[in-house]
Design a protein around this motif. Structure first.
Motif, PDB file in Angstrom:
ATOM      1  N   LYS A   1       9.074   9.129   2.086  1.00 61.42           N
ATOM      2  CA  LYS A   1       8.526   8.582   3.375  1.00 61.42           C
ATOM      3  C   LYS A   1       7.847   7.099   3.019  1.00 61.42           C
ATOM      4  CE  LYS A   1       6.944  10.956   6.797  1.00 61.42           C
ATOM      5  NZ  LYS A   1       6.264  11.756   7.720  1.00 61.42           N
ATOM      6  N   ALA A   2       6.953   7.219   2.131  1.00 61.36           N
ATOM      7  CA  ALA A   2       6.103   5.816   1.701  1.00 61.36           C
ATOM      8  C   ALA A   2       7.101   4.915   1.376  1.00 61.36           C
ATOM      9  CB  ALA A   2       5.435   6.275   0.583  1.00 61.36           C
ATOM     10  N   ILE A   3       8.172   5.039   0.582  1.00 64.24           N
ATOM     11  CA  ILE A   3       9.078   3.961   0.072  1.00 64.24           C
ATOM     12  C   ILE A   3       9.786   3.405   1.327  1.00 64.24           C
ATOM     13  CG2 ILE A   3      11.065   3.510  -1.113  1.00 64.24           C
ATOM     14  CD1 ILE A   3       9.985   5.474  -3.425  1.00 64.24           C
ATOM     15  N   ILE A   4      10.328   4.234   2.097  1.00 61.22           N
ATOM     16  CA  ILE A   4      11.034   3.814   3.244  1.00 61.22           C
ATOM     17  C   ILE A   4      10.221   3.283   4.259  1.00 61.22           C
ATOM     18  CG2 ILE A   4      10.861   5.930   4.818  1.00 61.22           C
ATOM     19  CD1 ILE A   4      13.808   5.516   5.371  1.00 61.22           C
ATOM     20  N   ARG A   5       8.838   3.838   4.044  1.00 61.09           N
ATOM     21  CA  ARG A   5       7.839   2.787   5.343  1.00 61.09           C
ATOM     22  C   ARG A   5       7.621   1.280   4.553  1.00 61.09           C
ATOM     23  NH1 ARG A   5       4.572   5.265   8.943  1.00 61.09           N
ATOM     24  NH2 ARG A   5       4.803   7.466   9.017  1.00 61.09           N
ATOM     25  N   ALA A   6       7.620   1.447   3.257  1.00 62.76           N
ATOM     26  CA  ALA A   6       7.344   0.064   2.507  1.00 62.76           C
ATOM     27  C   ALA A   6       8.374  -1.164   2.906  1.00 62.76           C
ATOM     28  CB  ALA A   6       7.372   0.215   1.180  1.00 62.76           C
TER      29      ALA A   6
ATOM     30  N   ASP B   1       2.081   9.636  -5.640  1.00 58.16           N
ATOM     31  CA  ASP B   1       2.755  10.829  -5.735  1.00 58.16           C
ATOM     32  C   ASP B   1       3.508  11.319  -6.742  1.00 58.16           C
ATOM     33  OD1 ASP B   1       1.530  11.273  -3.123  1.00 58.16           O
ATOM     34  OD2 ASP B   1       3.347  10.286  -2.009  1.00 58.16           O
ATOM     35  N   ILE B   2       4.455  10.150  -7.368  1.00 57.78           N
ATOM     36  CA  ILE B   2       5.192  10.549  -8.377  1.00 57.78           C
ATOM     37  C   ILE B   2       4.238  11.026  -9.723  1.00 57.78           C
ATOM     38  CG2 ILE B   2       6.739   9.326  -9.871  1.00 57.78           C
ATOM     39  CD1 ILE B   2       7.663   7.725  -7.653  1.00 57.78           C
ATOM     40  N   LYS B   3       3.296  10.246  -9.837  1.00 57.66           N
ATOM     41  CA  LYS B   3       2.548  10.420 -11.237  1.00 57.66           C
ATOM     42  C   LYS B   3       1.878  11.959 -10.700  1.00 57.66           C
ATOM     43  CE  LYS B   3      -1.718   8.730 -13.869  1.00 57.66           C
ATOM     44  NZ  LYS B   3      -2.244  10.250 -13.866  1.00 57.66           N
ATOM     45  N   ASP B   4       1.663  12.370  -9.666  1.00 56.03           N
ATOM     46  CA  ASP B   4       1.065  13.787  -9.560  1.00 56.03           C
ATOM     47  C   ASP B   4       1.935  14.897  -9.541  1.00 56.03           C
ATOM     48  OD1 ASP B   4      -1.530  12.603  -8.746  1.00 56.03           O
ATOM     49  OD2 ASP B   4      -1.110  12.623  -6.539  1.00 56.03           O
ATOM     50  N   ILE B   5       3.184  14.539  -9.949  1.00 60.10           N
ATOM     51  CA  ILE B   5       4.178  15.532 -10.068  1.00 60.10           C
ATOM     52  C   ILE B   5       4.706  15.451 -11.427  1.00 60.10           C
ATOM     53  CG2 ILE B   5       4.687  16.016  -7.547  1.00 60.10           C
ATOM     54  CD1 ILE B   5       7.322  14.475  -7.986  1.00 60.10           C
ATOM     55  N   GLU B   6       4.375  14.344 -12.220  1.00 62.12           N
ATOM     56  CA  GLU B   6       5.057  13.955 -13.489  1.00 62.12           C
ATOM     57  C   GLU B   6       5.068  15.428 -14.306  1.00 62.12           C
ATOM     58  OE1 GLU B   6       5.527  12.603 -17.564  1.00 62.12           O
ATOM     59  OE2 GLU B   6       3.852  13.130 -16.675  1.00 62.12           O
TER      60      GLU B   6
ATOM     61  N   GLY C   1       1.008  -1.109   0.025  1.00 65.14           N
ATOM     62  CA  GLY C   1      -0.035   0.067  -0.147  1.00 65.14           C
ATOM     63  C   GLY C   1       0.895   1.320   0.004  1.00 65.14           C
ATOM     64  N   ASN C   2       1.847   1.061   0.795  1.00 66.01           N
ATOM     65  CA  ASN C   2       2.891   2.513   0.908  1.00 66.01           C
ATOM     66  C   ASN C   2       3.674   2.384  -0.390  1.00 66.01           C
ATOM     67  OD1 ASN C   2       2.645   3.599   3.376  1.00 66.01           O
ATOM     68  ND2 ASN C   2       3.549   1.981   4.342  1.00 66.01           N
ATOM     69  N   ALA C   3       3.813   1.596  -1.286  1.00 62.01           N
ATOM     70  CA  ALA C   3       4.562   1.435  -2.471  1.00 62.01           C
ATOM     71  C   ALA C   3       3.599   2.145  -3.353  1.00 62.01           C
ATOM     72  CB  ALA C   3       5.172   0.121  -3.002  1.00 62.01           C
ATOM     73  N   LEU C   4       2.195   1.572  -3.573  1.00 64.96           N
ATOM     74  CA  LEU C   4       1.256   2.261  -4.582  1.00 64.96           C
ATOM     75  C   LEU C   4       1.214   3.642  -3.974  1.00 64.96           C
ATOM     76  CD1 LEU C   4      -0.518   1.690  -6.954  1.00 64.96           C
ATOM     77  CD2 LEU C   4      -2.363   1.186  -5.177  1.00 64.96           C
ATOM     78  N   HIS C   5       1.074   4.130  -2.728  1.00 65.25           N
ATOM     79  CA  HIS C   5       0.943   5.580  -2.575  1.00 65.25           C
ATOM     80  C   HIS C   5       2.061   6.521  -2.904  1.00 65.25           C
ATOM     81  CE1 HIS C   5      -0.100   8.952   0.156  1.00 65.25           C
ATOM     82  NE2 HIS C   5       1.133   9.089   0.515  1.00 65.25           N
ATOM     83  N   ALA C   6       3.282   5.945  -2.944  1.00 69.62           N
ATOM     84  CA  ALA C   6       4.779   6.568  -3.430  1.00 69.62           C
ATOM     85  C   ALA C   6       4.313   6.596  -4.859  1.00 69.62           C
ATOM     86  CB  ALA C   6       5.955   5.776  -3.171  1.00 69.62           C
ATOM     87  N   ALA C   7       3.821   5.638  -5.831  1.00 71.76           N
ATOM     88  CA  ALA C   7       3.767   5.784  -7.035  1.00 71.76           C
ATOM     89  C   ALA C   7       2.719   7.052  -7.594  1.00 71.76           C
ATOM     90  CB  ALA C   7       3.012   4.514  -7.786  1.00 71.76           C
TER      91      ALA C   7
ATOM     92  N   VAL D   1       6.415  24.643  -6.736  1.00 70.09           N
ATOM     93  CA  VAL D   1       7.377  23.989  -6.383  1.00 70.09           C
ATOM     94  C   VAL D   1       7.560  23.506  -5.049  1.00 70.09           C
ATOM     95  CG1 VAL D   1       9.828  24.683  -5.609  1.00 70.09           C
ATOM     96  CG2 VAL D   1       9.186  25.602  -7.808  1.00 70.09           C
ATOM     97  N   LEU D   2       6.665  24.221  -4.078  1.00 66.59           N
ATOM     98  CA  LEU D   2       6.518  23.538  -2.872  1.00 66.59           C
ATOM     99  C   LEU D   2       5.650  22.429  -3.051  1.00 66.59           C
ATOM    100  CD1 LEU D   2       5.709  26.798  -0.895  1.00 66.59           C
ATOM    101  CD2 LEU D   2       7.717  25.545  -0.896  1.00 66.59           C
ATOM    102  N   ASN D   3       4.603  22.161  -3.885  1.00 66.54           N
ATOM    103  CA  ASN D   3       3.791  21.019  -3.846  1.00 66.54           C
ATOM    104  C   ASN D   3       4.502  19.987  -4.227  1.00 66.54           C
ATOM    105  OD1 ASN D   3       1.237  19.436  -4.111  1.00 66.54           O
ATOM    106  ND2 ASN D   3       2.227  19.366  -6.410  1.00 66.54           N
ATOM    107  N   VAL D   4       5.547  20.079  -5.365  1.00 66.00           N
ATOM    108  CA  VAL D   4       6.392  19.061  -5.735  1.00 66.00           C
ATOM    109  C   VAL D   4       7.332  18.566  -4.636  1.00 66.00           C
ATOM    110  CG1 VAL D   4       8.526  18.606  -7.243  1.00 66.00           C
ATOM    111  CG2 VAL D   4       6.360  19.804  -8.317  1.00 66.00           C
ATOM    112  N   ASN D   5       7.982  19.574  -3.774  1.00 67.52           N
ATOM    113  CA  ASN D   5       8.573  19.075  -2.736  1.00 67.52           C
ATOM    114  C   ASN D   5       7.791  18.297  -1.679  1.00 67.52           C
ATOM    115  OD1 ASN D   5      11.240  19.338  -1.403  1.00 67.52           O
ATOM    116  ND2 ASN D   5      10.329  21.022  -0.072  1.00 67.52           N
ATOM    117  N   ARG D   6       6.653  18.527  -1.346  1.00 69.82           N
ATOM    118  CA  ARG D   6       5.790  17.997  -0.552  1.00 69.82           C
ATOM    119  C   ARG D   6       5.701  16.641  -1.323  1.00 69.82           C
ATOM    120  NH1 ARG D   6       2.814  22.700   0.138  1.00 69.82           N
ATOM    121  NH2 ARG D   6       1.306  21.920  -1.391  1.00 69.82           N
ATOM    122  N   GLU D   7       5.202  16.462  -2.384  1.00 65.21           N
ATOM    123  CA  GLU D   7       4.938  14.969  -2.885  1.00 65.21           C
ATOM    124  C   GLU D   7       6.168  14.054  -2.893  1.00 65.21           C
ATOM    125  OE1 GLU D   7       2.199  14.054  -3.450  1.00 65.21           O
ATOM    126  OE2 GLU D   7       0.942  15.582  -3.998  1.00 65.21           O
ATOM    127  N   LEU D   8       7.498  14.860  -3.255  1.00 67.31           N
ATOM    128  CA  LEU D   8       8.592  13.969  -2.979  1.00 67.31           C
ATOM    129  C   LEU D   8       8.912  13.540  -1.622  1.00 67.31           C
ATOM    130  CD1 LEU D   8      10.866  15.651  -5.717  1.00 67.31           C
ATOM    131  CD2 LEU D   8       9.979  13.663  -5.983  1.00 67.31           C
TER     132      LEU D   8
END
Length: 556
Positions: A530-535, A430-435, A422-428, A518-525
């Motif tokens: 955090k999601a990946i390290i939690r996974a 986030d990445i899609k949102d800022i692409e 679930g955390n891995a998918l959450h990270a994906a 820029v601030l939004n991209v920073n939050r998403e990254l």
């Protein structure tokens, strides 16, 4: 003549024998099944250990089918290599001869009915009086199965004794041995037990109905017939199951061919060279000998044979998964390993998606951190949907695995792994949102925007490489301090970008909308990290380490 053959007593004996074998198998499997699975996993890491382990476990479990089930699970989960699995199959063939030794040394030498009465009494009492106490119930099934096995043998032996008094063995003198080979083959394929064929053959040999050569031909046929059920069942399963089933069949086919070709020589070796006069002992020696010959024939070529099998079948579906489709949920230990490996695969895909967002990819021929710019062959969106499809396949596998009888540790591990996915998918996500935002940054002619993008790019490249490095480590090699330092660096990167944006010299060159982006991209990254390290924490660290990790300041 045949009117002296008590067919109903023979069939009752066969039924009791097969039922006893089944109960004995169930009892041993429930009492020690997990221990044997651990043994197979830990002590079959080489070909020779695989052969010895396969022989020992099959002799104790009295069922090559149980060993095959565990073996298929281990191969499918990637726990055991194909060549070591083939070694276990060879050993399993030798282990199946133990029943013959047991019957030949005890079944025809003692008063069976007097011998088994205490076992029947003890077994039935345990089953009837303690149906809710699993350990005692399974012990009762084991003891009762052992008793019924010998009771069935007694019935079959008696049914043949009536026939033997008036039987003329010369009636079979005109039949060549290959006829008996096919009788053994088809009968074993029908009853799905080479042990039953061995017991019937021993009974006929003991009664003088067939001679030693014909009995040996029957056993060769049984040795091949025992693979038919696994062969037919294997071709309805995953690729790994097909390979193992084909390997087992080819082993026994070639071994049976060689044994039949040298049948006269092998019989002469047993009777003249080894000077074995007891025809029952001689037959079980013959059975063990042909399987030992099979081991000697194939052992030097196991690597080549494994490569041959690995090239026979390929996956033709479009599944995103690599491991779970080759595993079976009926063996939870290996199913969990397959699920853990698949989760690691999912995280790798997410890291690749992250790199694709920055037009980066891994150079597979170098170190995990080696990356280079490239032209995207597969679209970002296609890769993202591959991740979602894999996550869906994992959830389906999780649902099937959850229905199995799991112990407390397995349930806890399963819960942790599914949380990690679930955390891995959450990270994906986030990445899609800022692409799209990253694409706009790359096209910008604003020097400040380019500076901030380069910061995102460099920190992302570094973090992806570090995550990949942790992925490549064994669980025991990952230290709590390394994970903690990684989390601290994630926080530093987040704070550093905020400082860069809030710096007056940078801020004055950015529009308000650009600052917000820029601030939004920073939050998403930051969220992605955090999601990946939690996974990774959930499927890589021990439960104790994971609990401690949750208490780190960035997580509170």
């Amino acid at each position: 003549m045949w009117e002296n053959f008590d067919v109903w007593k023979f069939l009752a004996g066969l039924g009791l024998f097969l039922f006893g074998m089944s109960q004995l198998e169930n009892g041993v499997k429930e009492l020690t099944g997990r221990g044997f699975k651990v043994f197979i996993k830990k002590h079959t890491k080489s070909k020779i250990k695989g052969i010895l382990g396969g022989a020992l476990i099959t002799a104790i479990l009295q069922s090559s089918s149980v060993v095959s089930l565990m073996l298929l699970a281990f191969v499918g989960a990637g726990v055991i290599s194909m060549k070591n699995a083939l070694g276990i199959i060879l050993g399993s063939n030798l282990g199946t001869t133990f029943t013959g030794w047991l019957v030949a040394t005890l079944g025809f030498k003692v008063d069976i009915e007097s011998f088994i009465l205490p076992f029947i009494a003890l077994g039935t009492l345990l089953v009837v009086l303690f149906p809710k106490r699993q350990h005692l119930l399974n012990t009762g099934l084991l003891v009762l199965g052992f008793a019924l096995l010998f009771l069935g043998l007694s019935f079959m032996k008696d049914s043949f004794s009536y026939l033997a008094d008036n039987f003329d063995i010369s009636l079979f003198s005109d039949y060549p041995p290959f006829i008996f080979f096919f009788v053994g083959f088809f009968f074993t394929a029908l009853v799905q037990s080479s042990s039953a064929t061995m017991v019937i053959t021993l009974s006929g040999l003991n009664a003088g109905i067939i001679d030693f050569q014909l009995a040996a031909a029957l056993i060769i046929g049984a040795n091949l017939g025992t693979t038919i059920t696994a062969l037919l069942g294997g071709f309805q399963g995953p690729v790994s199951k097909k390979r193992v089933a084909l390997g087992h069949f080819l082993f026994n086919l070639i071994t049976s061919f060689v044994a039949f070709l040298f049948l006269g020589f092998l019989i002469s070796f047993i009777t003249d060279w080894l000077q074995i006069k007891d025809k029952l002992i001689g037959l079980v020696v013959f059975h063990s000998l042909i399987n030992l010959i099979g081991i000697l024939l194939f052992y030097p070529f196991l690597n080549q044979f494994a490569n041959f099998l690995n090239n026979r079948f390929t996956n033709k579906d479009d599944s995103a998964g690599i491991f779970i489709h080759e595993s079976i949920v009926e063996v939870p230990e290996t199913a969990l390993e397959a699920l853990q490996n698949e989760t690691n695969h999912l995280v790798s895909l997410v890291l690749k998606l992250w790199g694709m967002a920055f037009l980066q990819k891994f150079n597979e021929s170098t170190s995990p951190g080696s990356m280079k710019f490239f032209k995207l062959n597969k679209s970002f969106n296609d890769h993202y949907f591959q991740i979602k499809r894999l996550h869906g396949e994992i959830i389906n596998f999780y649902g099937d695995l959850q229905k199995q009888a799991l112990n407390e540790n397995e349930s806890s591990k399963l819960s942790k792994i599914i949380t990690a996915t679930g955390n891995a998918l959450h990270a994906a996500k986030d990445i899609k949102d800022i692409e799209n935002d990253l694409s706009i940054f790359r096209k910008s002619e604003n020097n400040t925007t380019n500076l901030l993008y380069e910061f995102f790019n460099e920190t992302s490249l570094t973090m992806i490489a570090r995550f990949k490095q942790i992925q490549s480590l064994n669980t025991d090699s990952i230290t709590f301090e390394d994970m903690g330092k990684l989390m601290v660096d994630i926080q530093k990167n987040y704070d550093k970008l905020l400082e860069m944006v809030y710096d007056h010299s940078n801020r004055k060159h950015l529009e308000e909308e650009e600052i917000a982006t820029v601030l939004n991209v920073n939050r998403e990254l930051y969220s992605t990290n955090k999601a990946i390290i939690r996974a990774i924490k959930d499927y890589k660290l021990s439960p104790e380490q994971a609990a401690q990790f949750e208490n780190l300041p960035p997580f509170r």
